[in-house]
Design a protein around this motif. Structure first.
Motif, PDB file in Angstrom:
ATOM      1  N   VAL A  80      10.107   2.460   0.728  1.00 25.89           N
ATOM      2  CA  VAL A  80       9.261   3.647   0.868  1.00 25.89           C
ATOM      3  C   VAL A  80       7.840   3.332   0.411  1.00 25.89           C
ATOM      4  O   VAL A  80       6.869   3.677   1.087  1.00 25.89           O
ATOM      5  N   ILE A  81       7.728   2.663  -0.714  1.00 19.93           N
ATOM      6  CA  ILE A  81       6.404   2.303  -1.242  1.00 19.93           C
ATOM      7  C   ILE A  81       5.693   1.358  -0.279  1.00 19.93           C
ATOM      8  O   ILE A  81       4.495   1.511  -0.015  1.00 19.93           O
ATOM      9  N   SER A  82       6.417   0.386   0.259  1.00 19.31           N
ATOM     10  CA  SER A  82       5.819  -0.549   1.220  1.00 19.31           C
ATOM     11  C   SER A  82       5.300   0.183   2.449  1.00 19.31           C
ATOM     12  O   SER A  82       4.211  -0.123   2.947  1.00 19.31           O
ATOM     13  N   GLU A  83       6.077   1.152   2.938  1.00 16.50           N
ATOM     14  CA  GLU A  83       5.635   1.936   4.095  1.00 16.50           C
ATOM     15  C   GLU A  83       4.384   2.739   3.771  1.00 16.50           C
ATOM     16  O   GLU A  83       3.468   2.831   4.594  1.00 16.50           O
ATOM     17  N   LYS A  84       4.331   3.311   2.573  1.00 14.47           N
ATOM     18  CA  LYS A  84       3.148   4.069   2.161  1.00 14.47           C
ATOM     19  C   LYS A  84       1.926   3.165   2.076  1.00 14.47           C
ATOM     20  O   LYS A  84       0.824   3.556   2.473  1.00 14.47           O
ATOM     21  N   ILE A  85       2.112   1.961   1.584  1.00 16.04           N
ATOM     22  CA  ILE A  85       0.999   1.007   1.501  1.00 16.04           C
ATOM     23  C   ILE A  85       0.490   0.683   2.897  1.00 16.04           C
ATOM     24  O   ILE A  85      -0.723   0.655   3.136  1.00 16.04           O
TER      25      ILE A  85
END
Length: 109
Positions: A80-85
């Motif tokens: 999820v964090i990678s997608e947000k980045i």
């Protein structure tokens, strides 16, 4: 040997590569790579990214591997964090384009 260097060495061995093989991929000398593996050389983010790419990992996976000594799939939270980045990077590129367009408009008049 520090944890990260040890992890890099272990990954190299798992791939059946010699120090020269990895050094060539990183476009550095064998002694320079040896210093990375032994922890003599501190790694900057750029070099860390290069090393991760050589082993088909993300920087997060490489750092996680150095703590656990085993490669695991990223957790849902990491995904999820990678997608947000990635979304933020796209937004930044879009905003940069707007700034360039405004700059060009300002100086064309």
């Amino acid at each position: 040997m520090d944890k990260l260097g040890k992890a890099i060495r272990l990954l190299r061995h798992q791939n059946g590569w010699r120090q020269g093989d990895v050094a060539k991929r990183l476009e550095i000398s064998i002694p320079a790579f040896s210093k990375i593996e032994t922890g003599v050389t501190d790694l900057n983010l750029s070099r860390l990214n290069q090393i991760a790419k050589v082993f088909n990992l993300t920087i997060v996976q490489l750092l996680y591997y150095s703590e656990t000594e085993e490669i695991k799939e990223p957790t849902d939270e990491v995904k999820v964090i990678s997608e947000k980045i990635l979304q933020r990077e796209d937004e930044i590129i879009h905003l940069q384009k707007k700034v360039i367009q405004l700059y060009e408009q300002l100086y064309q008049n």
